[in-house]
Write a protein that holds these residues in place. Structure first.
Motif, PDB file in Angstrom:
ATOM      1  N   ASN A  83      52.001  -8.564  60.655  1.00 36.80           N
ATOM      2  CA  ASN A  83      51.073  -8.171  59.211  1.00 36.80           C
ATOM      3  C   ASN A  83      51.945  -9.049  58.253  1.00 36.80           C
ATOM      4  N   GLY A  84      51.312  -9.164  57.073  1.00 32.24           N
ATOM      5  CA  GLY A  84      51.970  -9.467  55.841  1.00 32.24           C
ATOM      6  C   GLY A  84      52.312 -11.310  55.827  1.00 32.24           C
ATOM      7  N   LEU A  85      53.212 -11.446  54.915  1.00 37.25           N
ATOM      8  CA  LEU A  85      53.314 -12.873  54.629  1.00 37.25           C
ATOM      9  C   LEU A  85      53.898 -13.605  55.655  1.00 37.25           C
ATOM     10  N   THR A  86      54.917 -13.020  56.500  1.00 36.14           N
ATOM     11  CA  THR A  86      55.533 -13.232  57.660  1.00 36.14           C
ATOM     12  C   THR A  86      54.730 -13.699  58.723  1.00 36.14           C
ATOM     13  N   GLN A 146      60.356 -11.700  50.355  1.00 36.57           N
ATOM     14  CA  GLN A 146      60.697 -12.690  49.331  1.00 36.57           C
ATOM     15  C   GLN A 146      60.796 -14.110  50.241  1.00 36.57           C
ATOM     16  N   LEU A 147      60.246 -15.172  49.341  1.00 38.30           N
ATOM     17  CA  LEU A 147      60.227 -16.638  49.933  1.00 38.30           C
ATOM     18  C   LEU A 147      61.614 -17.137  49.536  1.00 38.30           C
ATOM     19  N   GLY A 148      62.288 -17.979  50.655  1.00 38.07           N
ATOM     20  CA  GLY A 148      63.355 -18.699  50.102  1.00 38.07           C
ATOM     21  C   GLY A 148      62.907 -20.012  49.427  1.00 38.07           C
ATOM     22  N   ASP A 149      63.852 -20.935  49.195  1.00 36.40           N
ATOM     23  CA  ASP A 149      63.695 -22.054  48.443  1.00 36.40           C
ATOM     24  C   ASP A 149      63.949 -23.266  49.319  1.00 36.40           C
ATOM     25  N   ARG A 150      64.601 -23.094  50.536  1.00 37.01           N
ATOM     26  CA  ARG A 150      64.849 -24.194  51.471  1.00 37.01           C
ATOM     27  C   ARG A 150      63.978 -24.104  52.594  1.00 37.01           C
ATOM     28  N   ILE A 175      52.179 -22.098  47.385  1.00 34.06           N
ATOM     29  CA  ILE A 175      52.872 -23.280  47.448  1.00 34.06           C
ATOM     30  C   ILE A 175      52.012 -24.615  47.623  1.00 34.06           C
ATOM     31  N   THR A 176      52.537 -25.601  46.590  1.00 31.96           N
ATOM     32  CA  THR A 176      51.648 -26.791  46.629  1.00 31.96           C
ATOM     33  C   THR A 176      52.672 -28.025  46.709  1.00 31.96           C
ATOM     34  N   SER A 177      54.037 -27.808  46.724  1.00 34.32           N
ATOM     35  CA  SER A 177      54.597 -28.716  46.711  1.00 34.32           C
ATOM     36  C   SER A 177      56.097 -28.234  47.488  1.00 34.32           C
ATOM     37  N   GLY A 178      56.809 -29.215  47.862  1.00 35.56           N
ATOM     38  CA  GLY A 178      58.026 -28.627  48.644  1.00 35.56           C
ATOM     39  C   GLY A 178      57.842 -28.657  50.234  1.00 35.56           C
ATOM     40  N   PRO A 179      58.776 -28.051  50.651  1.00 35.98           N
ATOM     41  CA  PRO A 179      58.866 -27.597  51.932  1.00 35.98           C
ATOM     42  C   PRO A 179      57.413 -26.825  52.455  1.00 35.98           C
ATOM     43  N   ALA A 180      56.763 -27.183  53.619  1.00 36.08           N
ATOM     44  CA  ALA A 180      55.520 -26.570  53.934  1.00 36.08           C
ATOM     45  C   ALA A 180      55.717 -25.101  54.353  1.00 36.08           C
ATOM     46  N   PHE A 181      57.093 -24.833  55.098  1.00 40.22           N
ATOM     47  CA  PHE A 181      57.226 -23.606  55.768  1.00 40.22           C
ATOM     48  C   PHE A 181      58.724 -23.143  55.018  1.00 40.22           C
ATOM     49  N   LEU A 182      58.774 -21.945  54.740  1.00 38.88           N
ATOM     50  CA  LEU A 182      60.113 -21.269  53.959  1.00 38.88           C
ATOM     51  C   LEU A 182      60.365 -20.191  54.847  1.00 38.88           C
ATOM     52  N   PRO A 183      61.710 -19.795  54.582  1.00 34.73           N
ATOM     53  CA  PRO A 183      62.142 -18.349  55.087  1.00 34.73           C
ATOM     54  C   PRO A 183      61.812 -17.055  54.377  1.00 34.73           C
ATOM     55  N   ILE A 184      61.644 -16.387  54.898  1.00 31.48           N
ATOM     56  CA  ILE A 184      61.139 -15.186  54.247  1.00 31.48           C
ATOM     57  C   ILE A 184      62.032 -13.993  54.635  1.00 31.48           C
ATOM     58  N   THR A 185      62.493 -13.382  53.600  1.00 30.04           N
ATOM     59  CA  THR A 185      63.593 -12.014  53.616  1.00 30.04           C
ATOM     60  C   THR A 185      62.776 -10.945  54.137  1.00 30.04           C
ATOM     61  N   VAL A 186      63.794 -10.101  54.459  1.00 31.17           N
ATOM     62  CA  VAL A 186      63.171  -8.671  55.067  1.00 31.17           C
ATOM     63  C   VAL A 186      62.380  -7.882  54.034  1.00 31.17           C
ATOM     64  N   TRP A 187      62.669  -8.459  52.684  1.00 30.25           N
ATOM     65  CA  TRP A 187      61.892  -7.630  51.663  1.00 30.25           C
ATOM     66  C   TRP A 187      60.766  -8.441  51.457  1.00 30.25           C
TER      67      TRP A 187
END
Length: 339
Positions: free
Chosen positions: A162-165, A255-259, A241-253
């Motif tokens: 479930n969720g963003l992940t 939160q989206l990463g920026d790389r 997201i509209t620009s930058g990497p298409a797929f980002l890391p997501i923390t256990v909380w």
């Protein structure tokens, strides 16, 4: 040959004057440059990938401890932890882990001027030793990747988190399938070069590892649960997201990463979700690519159209192997012969 520095009669190092020390330091730098210049390009690329994994491990560790560590902290604790992480989280083969230990220590020494304690590398390889005695671990990564099927994609969708992940993971594996993408290609996709049009998506697949870039189209799927277009649009909207990497890391909380995710992270997401869905065979990043080719061929698509999507060369043995696999039951030689 005359030694540059005369040997001393005893074991005590000589106290060099400033001029001698300067010459020795210059020769050390020259030696490093020379060794770097003659190091094969593939080795340099491998070391860069090893250091990227080291960084990913530190990010993972920081999320769980709440205390980010500097990448320069190459110690017995962090290096052994790196081995355990590669084994249990990345499901890496022991020989691959062994090589990555070398890559991290060489990069730390040559590019970051870090003196890695011998005790750290000894401990890391002690932790690795029992892994090399495990036949199942040694078999990791061997053999041709299993080609995923549409039915297995539906299984993965039914079991997604479930969720963003979960939204990211589903979009990642379905788009990997839709573009017949390598893990490295999926990792480098950019949101601003995935264009939504009325028929589906127009996707620019960047060049990776010396392979040329390509532009492909991904049509809407008939099944909502396995439609790459809908999955991508849902993830894009949820992540904002509209620009930058298409797929980002997501923390256990959450939160989206920026790389961008690494290719290894792409492979891990696919393997983890397949295992979560209870799929009998182990799927990898390449399973999506193989699965697209075989599925498309069984649906009657022309070879040149499939190759344009996957980016294979016309004489690629791998591509024609997938085609033969897809065709082996089509008009089989043993079919309807009076048996």
């Amino acid at each position: 040959m005359t030694d540059l520095v005369p040997r001393q009669p005893d074991a005590t190092p000589a106290a060099y004057d400033a001029a001698t020390l300067a010459v020795l330091a210059a020769m050390e730098q020259a030696a490093d440059k020379h060794l770097d210049a003659i190091r094969p390009h593939n080795t340099k690329r491998s070391y860069a990938n090893d250091w990227a994994l080291w960084q990913e491990f530190h990010d993972w560790l920081g999320e769980r401890t709440g205390q980010p560590l500097p990448l320069t902290a190459v110690t017995k604790g962090t290096l052994v932890g790196f081995v355990v992480w590669l084994d249990t989280i990345k499901l890496a083969a022991p020989n691959s882990i062994d090589r990555r230990i070398t890559g991290v220590t060489v990069t730390a020494r040559n590019e970051h001027d870090i003196e890695v304690p011998k005790a750290a590398t000894v401990a890391a390889r002690q932790a690795l030793k029992p892994l090399k005695n495990d036949p199942e671990r040694m078999a990791r990564g061997r053999g041709k990747a299993a080609a995923v099927t549409p039915e297995q994609l539906r299984q993965m969708n039914a079991a997604v988190a479930n969720g963003l992940t979960g939204l990211r993971d589903r979009a990642l594996w379905l788009l990997a399938f839709g573009i017949a993408g390598r893990s490295a290609e999926v990792a480098t996709l950019r949101a601003d070069t995935i264009v939504h049009v009325s028929q589906g998506l127009e996707v620019h697949v960047p060049a990776v590892k010396g392979r040329p870039p390509r532009d492909v189209v991904v049509s809407y799927g008939k099944n909502v649960d396995t439609c790459p277009v809908r999955a991508w649009l849902t993830w894009r909207a949820a992540a904002g997201i509209t620009s930058g990497p298409a797929f980002l890391p997501i923390t256990v909380w959450g939160q989206l990463g920026d790389r961008a995710l690494s290719p290894e992270a792409v492979r891990e997401i696919i393997a983890r979700n397949a295992e979560r869905a209870g799929i009998a065979v182990r799927l990898t990043g390449h399973s999506m690519r193989a699965g697209f080719i075989t599925t498309s061929r069984r649906a009657g698509k022309r070879e040149e159209k499939i190759r344009a999507q996957s980016g294979h060369a016309a004489n690629s043995p791998a591509f024609w192997g997938y085609i033969r696999e897809a065709d082996k039951w089509a008009d089989a030689a043993s079919e309807d012969i009076g048996l």
